[in-house]
Write a protein that holds these residues in place. Structure first.
Motif, mmCIF file in Angstrom:
data_model
loop_
_atom_site.group_PDB
_atom_site.id
_atom_site.type_symbol
_atom_site.label_atom_id
_atom_site.label_comp_id
_atom_site.label_asym_id
_atom_site.label_seq_id
_atom_site.Cartn_x
_atom_site.Cartn_y
_atom_site.Cartn_z
ATOM 1 N N ALA A 110 3.603 3.598 -9.648
ATOM 2 C CA ALA A 110 4.814 4.357 -9.959
ATOM 3 C C ALA A 110 4.824 4.775 -11.431
ATOM 4 C CB ALA A 110 6.047 3.529 -9.634
ATOM 5 N N ALA A 111 4.394 3.871 -12.299
ATOM 6 C CA ALA A 111 4.364 4.173 -13.730
ATOM 7 C C ALA A 111 3.358 5.272 -14.028
ATOM 8 C CB ALA A 111 4.041 2.914 -14.528
ATOM 9 N N VAL A 112 2.191 5.185 -13.393
ATOM 10 C CA VAL A 112 1.176 6.224 -13.586
ATOM 11 C C VAL A 112 1.692 7.562 -13.069
ATOM 12 C CG1 VAL A 112 -1.103 7.021 -12.830
ATOM 13 C CG2 VAL A 112 -0.792 4.651 -13.539
ATOM 14 N N GLY A 113 2.334 7.532 -11.906
ATOM 15 C CA GLY A 113 2.856 8.755 -11.313
ATOM 16 C C GLY A 113 3.904 9.438 -12.170
ATOM 17 N N SER A 114 4.680 8.645 -12.890
ATOM 18 C CA SER A 114 5.734 9.214 -13.739
ATOM 19 C C SER A 114 5.264 9.467 -15.166
ATOM 20 C CB SER A 114 6.941 8.263 -13.769
ATOM 21 O OG SER A 114 6.610 7.036 -14.415
ATOM 22 N N GLY A 115 4.002 9.110 -15.447
ATOM 23 C CA GLY A 115 3.466 9.326 -16.787
ATOM 24 C C GLY A 115 3.934 8.326 -17.815
ATOM 25 N N ARG A 170 -5.516 4.068 -23.921
ATOM 26 C CA ARG A 170 -4.254 4.803 -23.875
ATOM 27 C C ARG A 170 -4.467 6.301 -24.029
ATOM 28 N NH1 ARG A 170 0.427 1.790 -24.925
ATOM 29 N NH2 ARG A 170 1.384 3.611 -25.854
ATOM 30 N N MET A 171 -5.534 6.686 -24.688
ATOM 31 C CA MET A 171 -5.787 8.098 -24.925
ATOM 32 C C MET A 171 -6.082 8.857 -23.631
ATOM 33 S SD MET A 171 -8.078 8.047 -28.385
ATOM 34 C CE MET A 171 -7.414 7.428 -29.919
ATOM 35 N N ARG A 172 -6.647 8.139 -22.649
ATOM 36 C CA ARG A 172 -7.013 8.819 -21.408
ATOM 37 C C ARG A 172 -6.483 8.086 -20.180
ATOM 38 N NH1 ARG A 172 -13.350 10.275 -21.989
ATOM 39 N NH2 ARG A 172 -13.543 8.024 -21.948
ATOM 40 N N PHE A 173 -5.433 7.287 -20.371
ATOM 41 C CA PHE A 173 -4.930 6.463 -19.266
ATOM 42 C C PHE A 173 -4.499 7.314 -18.082
ATOM 43 C CE2 PHE A 173 -2.642 3.410 -16.851
ATOM 44 C CZ PHE A 173 -3.146 2.176 -17.233
ATOM 45 N N GLY A 174 -3.760 8.393 -18.356
ATOM 46 C CA GLY A 174 -3.245 9.211 -17.268
ATOM 47 C C GLY A 174 -4.336 9.805 -16.401
ATOM 48 N N SER A 175 -5.488 10.106 -17.008
ATOM 49 C CA SER A 175 -6.553 10.763 -16.269
ATOM 50 C C SER A 175 -7.269 9.833 -15.311
ATOM 51 C CB SER A 175 -7.573 11.376 -17.252
ATOM 52 O OG SER A 175 -8.238 10.356 -17.984
ATOM 53 N N ARG A 176 -7.124 8.527 -15.491
ATOM 54 C CA ARG A 176 -7.832 7.599 -14.614
ATOM 55 C C ARG A 176 -6.881 6.626 -13.920
ATOM 56 N NH1 ARG A 176 -8.773 2.694 -15.934
ATOM 57 N NH2 ARG A 176 -10.751 2.663 -14.852
ATOM 58 N N GLY A 177 -5.584 6.881 -13.998
ATOM 59 C CA GLY A 177 -4.618 5.976 -13.409
ATOM 60 C C GLY A 177 -4.791 5.803 -11.919
ATOM 61 N N ALA A 178 -5.025 6.912 -11.199
ATOM 62 C CA ALA A 178 -5.177 6.835 -9.743
ATOM 63 C C ALA A 178 -6.386 5.996 -9.364
ATOM 64 C CB ALA A 178 -5.298 8.242 -9.161
ATOM 65 N N ALA A 203 4.699 1.447 -19.520
ATOM 66 C CA ALA A 203 4.930 0.596 -18.362
ATOM 67 C C ALA A 203 3.636 0.335 -17.610
ATOM 68 C CB ALA A 203 5.961 1.233 -17.430
ATOM 69 N N ALA A 204 2.780 1.354 -17.495
ATOM 70 C CA ALA A 204 1.522 1.196 -16.766
ATOM 71 C C ALA A 204 0.642 0.132 -17.410
ATOM 72 C CB ALA A 204 0.779 2.529 -16.705
ATOM 73 N N VAL A 205 0.521 0.178 -18.732
ATOM 74 C CA VAL A 205 -0.301 -0.812 -19.437
ATOM 75 C C VAL A 205 0.304 -2.203 -19.286
ATOM 76 C CG1 VAL A 205 -1.062 -1.583 -21.712
ATOM 77 C CG2 VAL A 205 -1.251 0.831 -21.090
ATOM 78 N N ARG A 206 1.613 -2.300 -19.405
ATOM 79 C CA ARG A 206 2.283 -3.600 -19.296
ATOM 80 C C ARG A 206 2.084 -4.209 -17.910
ATOM 81 N NH1 ARG A 206 6.719 -1.878 -20.657
ATOM 82 N NH2 ARG A 206 7.738 -1.613 -18.642
ATOM 83 N N VAL A 207 2.249 -3.404 -16.866
ATOM 84 C CA VAL A 207 2.112 -3.924 -15.504
ATOM 85 C C VAL A 207 0.646 -4.198 -15.173
ATOM 86 C CG1 VAL A 207 2.562 -3.462 -13.078
ATOM 87 C CG2 VAL A 207 4.213 -2.741 -14.787
ATOM 88 N N ASP A 208 -0.261 -3.416 -15.729
ATOM 89 C CA ASP A 208 -1.689 -3.671 -15.531
ATOM 90 C C ASP A 208 -2.047 -5.050 -16.077
ATOM 91 O OD1 ASP A 208 -4.300 -2.638 -14.659
ATOM 92 O OD2 ASP A 208 -4.812 -2.706 -16.781
ATOM 93 N N ASP A 209 -1.532 -5.355 -17.268
ATOM 94 C CA ASP A 209 -1.762 -6.680 -17.843
ATOM 95 C C ASP A 209 -1.154 -7.771 -16.957
ATOM 96 O OD1 ASP A 209 -3.218 -5.931 -20.076
ATOM 97 O OD2 ASP A 209 -1.455 -5.692 -21.347
ATOM 98 N N GLU A 210 -0.004 -7.482 -16.385
ATOM 99 C CA GLU A 210 0.663 -8.449 -15.518
ATOM 100 C C GLU A 210 -0.178 -8.737 -14.275
ATOM 101 O OE1 GLU A 210 4.628 -8.486 -12.675
ATOM 102 O OE2 GLU A 210 4.727 -7.392 -14.586
ATOM 103 N N LEU A 211 -0.714 -7.674 -13.686
ATOM 104 C CA LEU A 211 -1.522 -7.844 -12.472
ATOM 105 C C LEU A 211 -2.754 -8.699 -12.745
ATOM 106 C CD1 LEU A 211 -2.388 -5.061 -9.922
ATOM 107 C CD2 LEU A 211 -4.134 -6.647 -10.691
ATOM 108 N N HIS A 212 -3.525 -8.313 -13.741
ATOM 109 C CA HIS A 212 -4.741 -9.067 -14.053
ATOM 110 C C HIS A 212 -4.413 -10.452 -14.614
ATOM 111 C CE1 HIS A 212 -7.584 -5.837 -13.244
ATOM 112 N NE2 HIS A 212 -6.744 -5.007 -13.842
ATOM 113 N N GLY A 213 -3.227 -10.558 -15.228
ATOM 114 C CA GLY A 213 -2.821 -11.844 -15.779
ATOM 115 C C GLY A 213 -2.627 -12.913 -14.731
#
Length: 215
Positions: free
Chosen positions: A124-129, A170-178, A133-143
């Motif tokens: 959802a965070a990736v979809g909304s750009g 972070r510079m290219r996060f949106g391009s590889r989020g999916a 939030a995407a980085v924070r939740v990514d850390d949560e998942l792997h954590g």
């Protein structure tokens, strides 16, 4: 050094780790740009703490490669160095691989559900750009897997080197989020199946495929 106008809203009784993490995050998210001079007196006033924990935090940030410290002169935010990012990425990928190997044998359905929920929020965070939030939740998942591994050395190494990787990512996060959403799904599936080797390989590839700052 221009101090952000917003009050970070931190408790004046901050622990040293809190000061370190706040300054680290400000560098990673670009609040403090590469090459920017950091003055401990201004940082202390911004955070509402004494200069001592700020100085200690800057020393830790120097060890992580996020700042360049010149004793008696100045401390500046490090530029993004391709070699340093690549080296940090390799270490982070190896640590997550190890964490997964130790975590899969003890993972529970509740842990898997927590990872699934995190991946939904990540998508959802990736979809909304929303990169923050995407980085924070990514850390949560792997954590979840890092925690289950019970390996304090892994956690310590990740805390030191992950911020360097995140700056470049972070510079290219949106391009590889999916792609990351799909990798997360496969990681969770393999963990649920008890496939330690497969899950470890996916964890390694997930982190090792992150941008190193090249190109």
């Amino acid at each position: 050094m221009p101090i952000p106008p917003t009050d970070p809203g931190l408790d004046r009784g901050l622990l040293r780790d809190d000061v370190y993490r706040h300054l680290r995050d400000a560098i990673v998210d670009g609040t403090f740009a590469p090459g920017e001079q950091l003055k401990d007196l201004e940082l202390a006033a911004w955070l509402g703490v004494s200069r001592t924990p700020v100085r200690e935090a800057l020393l830790r940030l120097a060890q992580s490669g996020l700042v360049l410290a010149h004793p008696g002169r100045s401390t500046v935010v490090s530029p993004l160095d391709v070699r340093e990012v690549r080296d940090a990425r390799d270490v982070v990928a190896a640590m997550h691989e190890l964490a997964v190997r130790e975590a899969v044998p003890v993972v529970t359905e509740a842990d898997l559900d927590a990872m699934r929920d995190a991946n939904r929020r990540f998508a959802a965070a990736v979809g909304s750009g929303d990169v923050e939030a995407a980085v924070r939740v990514d850390d949560e998942l792997h954590g979840v897997l890092v925690r289950l591994s019970g390996n304090r050395a892994v956690a310590t190494v990740l805390e030191q080197f992950t911020p360097t990787v995140r700056r470049a990512e972070r510079m290219r996060f949106g391009s590889r989020g999916a792609v990351s959403v799909t990798q997360h799904e496969e990681l969770i599936r393999l963990c649920a199946a008890g496939d330690t080797e497969g899950a470890a390989a996916v964890a390694y590839d997930t982190w090792h495929s992150l941008p190193s700052g090249e190109g």
